[in-house]
Design a protein around this motif. Structure first.
Motif, mmCIF file in Angstrom:
data_model
loop_
_atom_site.group_PDB
_atom_site.id
_atom_site.type_symbol
_atom_site.label_atom_id
_atom_site.label_comp_id
_atom_site.label_asym_id
_atom_site.label_seq_id
_atom_site.Cartn_x
_atom_site.Cartn_y
_atom_site.Cartn_z
ATOM 1 N N GLU A 1 31.210 19.184 74.327
ATOM 2 C CA GLU A 1 29.867 18.568 73.245
ATOM 3 C C GLU A 1 28.355 19.944 74.023
ATOM 4 O O GLU A 1 27.944 20.394 72.871
ATOM 5 N N VAL B 1 26.539 22.464 71.346
ATOM 6 C CA VAL B 1 25.478 22.407 70.856
ATOM 7 C C VAL B 1 24.604 23.810 71.648
ATOM 8 O O VAL B 1 23.716 24.598 71.036
ATOM 9 N N ARG C 1 15.695 23.600 66.650
ATOM 10 C CA ARG C 1 15.926 21.825 66.781
ATOM 11 C C ARG C 1 17.635 22.016 67.563
ATOM 12 O O ARG C 1 17.301 20.935 68.534
ATOM 13 N N GLY C 2 18.364 22.397 68.181
ATOM 14 C CA GLY C 2 19.102 22.662 68.899
ATOM 15 C C GLY C 2 18.800 22.819 70.579
ATOM 16 O O GLY C 2 19.899 22.174 70.929
ATOM 17 N N LEU D 1 16.614 21.067 71.595
ATOM 18 C CA LEU D 1 16.015 20.539 72.144
ATOM 19 C C LEU D 1 16.861 19.447 72.487
ATOM 20 O O LEU D 1 17.586 18.945 73.598
ATOM 21 N N GLU D 2 18.323 19.041 71.869
ATOM 22 C CA GLU D 2 18.748 19.199 71.788
ATOM 23 C C GLU D 2 20.451 18.610 72.738
ATOM 24 O O GLU D 2 20.879 18.311 73.893
ATOM 25 N N ILE E 1 19.085 17.242 75.893
ATOM 26 C CA ILE E 1 19.613 16.000 75.869
ATOM 27 C C ILE E 1 21.742 16.245 76.270
ATOM 28 O O ILE E 1 22.030 15.090 77.036
ATOM 29 N N ARG E 2 21.942 17.237 76.268
ATOM 30 C CA ARG E 2 23.513 17.413 76.093
ATOM 31 C C ARG E 2 23.442 17.528 77.503
ATOM 32 O O ARG E 2 24.365 17.296 78.777
#
Length: 442
Positions: free
Chosen positions: A261, A265, A274-275, A277-278, A281-282
């Motif tokens: 994942e 991302v 926006r990717g 920011l994710e 998290i990943r």
């Protein structure tokens, strides 16, 4: 020739019976047993129907055919009167015509026709004599009275062996010995002696290294046995790692998913703001999965517990641990240095005495109580706790003296602890006085 042979056989038989009678007299344990032999076993040498043994002041003590003499029976009462009249210094055949009328009238009722009185010196130093009365229907012959005279001497020597000191002499000895005994008792009571107490003891390891469970799990295998010698790095315990293996596989799979994942991302973040920011998290989820995998791998590595240093295994029962669940930090065994042993003492509360550091201790092992070991008291606990025997005791430690061969760890026995000196009377009455004070409250 046949008559001479018969006479010789009779003489041999008589000597044999006399020897047997003397042997029984020597083996007699009391004057009463001798009296019983006189009235019953004299029949082996002289023929008679009735026999009485009479003592001055005591009356008839034994009668032939009777185990116990009933003093109030008519026969014994009449026999006492008869013997009192027959007081003589030599053997004599009783002349009935010389007796009082009341004795003559009842003679035929209680006694055969012919009787002989045999005086026996009692060997008390006062000249008193007992009287052995034998009676039968036939007249007494001179050779029989001569034999009875010899028997009287034999009985006298037998009774002398049972002689006791007169009461006056015994009383005098008591009066003389009593003050001496009192003085000796007083002197002994004030002699200083060391107060000692006994306590259960066990040889234990000094500064042992505990082997504890590294995490909460189940014991799968014990690779050592009690008292086994091990070296540093040797495998001791294997814990069941099945659950950890399953959790590790799940964590590794989760790590793979998190990595996949994260890469997806990361590719999207190149074209999508926006990717980005994710993506952070990943990355955090991947780091979390890596930490969990490393943690489970470290736990799985600790399923095998190894010895930190060399020593011997101190363990009660190896088989009882197999399959048992253990908590984190629970002690399973200890490693001890065999050349570093000391003595554990459990002094019962009821036997407690003042003891100082360095007090003498002597240890008697159960396997060799005749070879005690010397030790010195290191410390004794202030508070009492429950001992292995289930009683309140003060736990303490004692070190063995230099030069003593150290016993094997785990041996049990009894320790004698030496306190201060005190009078012997206090040593003997210490426990009774303590119990009395507890009872009366003073």
């Amino acid at each position: 020739m046949s008559d001479d042979l018969i006479a010789l056989q009779r003489q041999v038989t008589g000597l044999s019976r006399l020897h047997q009678l003397q042997k029984k007299l020597r083996e007699a344990q009391s004057a009463a047993q001798i009296g019983f032999l006189m009235v019953n076993d004299t029949l082996q040498l002289v023929n008679y129907r009735q026999a009485l043994w009479w003592l001055p002041g005591k009356g008839v003590r034994n009668a032939s055919g009777l185990v116990d003499v009933e003093k109030n029976s008519p026969y014994i009462r009449w026999a006492n009167k008869l013997c009192a009249q027959l007081d003589t210094d030599a053997i004599q055949v009783v002349d009935k015509s010389a007796l009082p009328a009341d004795l003559r009238e009842q003679w035929d009722e209680f006694m055969p026709a012919e009787a002989v009185a045999v005086p026996v010196m009692l060997a008390k130093g006062d000249g008193k004599k007992g009287l052995l009365v034998l009676a039968r229907d036939a007249q007494w012959q001179p050779h029989e009275t001569g034999l009875l005279a010899e028997l009287a001497d034999i009985y006298r020597f037998a009774l002398r062996g049972q002689r006791r000191l007169p009461r006056k002499q015994v009383s005098l000895m008591r009066k003389r010995l009593l003050p001496v005994l009192l003085v000796v008792a007083v002197v002994l009571s004030i002699l200083p002696v060391r107060i000692t107490v006994l306590a259960p003891a066990e040889v234990v390891a000094k500064d042992p290294l505990p082997v504890r469970a590294p995490y909460e799990g189940v014991v799968e295998t014990l690779h050592v046995r009690p008292n086994q010698s091990v070296n540093a790095g040797d495998l001791l315990i294997s814990l069941d790692g099945t659950d950890l293996q399953n959790r590790l596989q799940i964590a590794q799979q989760a790590l793979q998913i998190a990595n996949t994942e994260f890469r997806q991302v990361a590719q999207q973040a190149v074209f999508d703001e926006r990717g980005k920011l994710e993506l952070a998290i990943r990355r955090g989820m991947v780091e979390k999965s890596v930490s969990e995998v490393k943690y489970l791998q470290s736990l799985l590595a600790r399923t095998e517990v190894r010895a930190a240093h060399s020593g011997i295994v101190v363990l009660a029962d190896a088989n009882s641990w197999i399959g048992r669940p253990v908590a984190l930090g629970q002690q399973i065994m200890t490693l001890a240095d065999p050349v570093q042993a000391e003595l554990r003492v459990d002094l019962p509360v009821r036997d407690a005495i003042p003891l100082q550091t360095g007090s003498d201790v002597r240890f008697f092992m159960n396997i060799s109580p005749d070879e005690p070991l010397d030790a010195r008291l290191d410390w004794l606990a202030y508070n009492a706790s429950e001992s292995d025997e289930g009683q309140l005791a003060y736990s303490g430690r004692a070190r063995f003296s230099e030069g003593e061969t150290l016993p094997r760890i785990g041996l049990r026995g009894t320790a004698r602890l030496y306190g201060d000196r005190a009078p012997m009377i206090y040593y003997l009455l210490r426990r009774p006085l303590a119990a009395l004070r507890q009872w009366i409250g003073f």
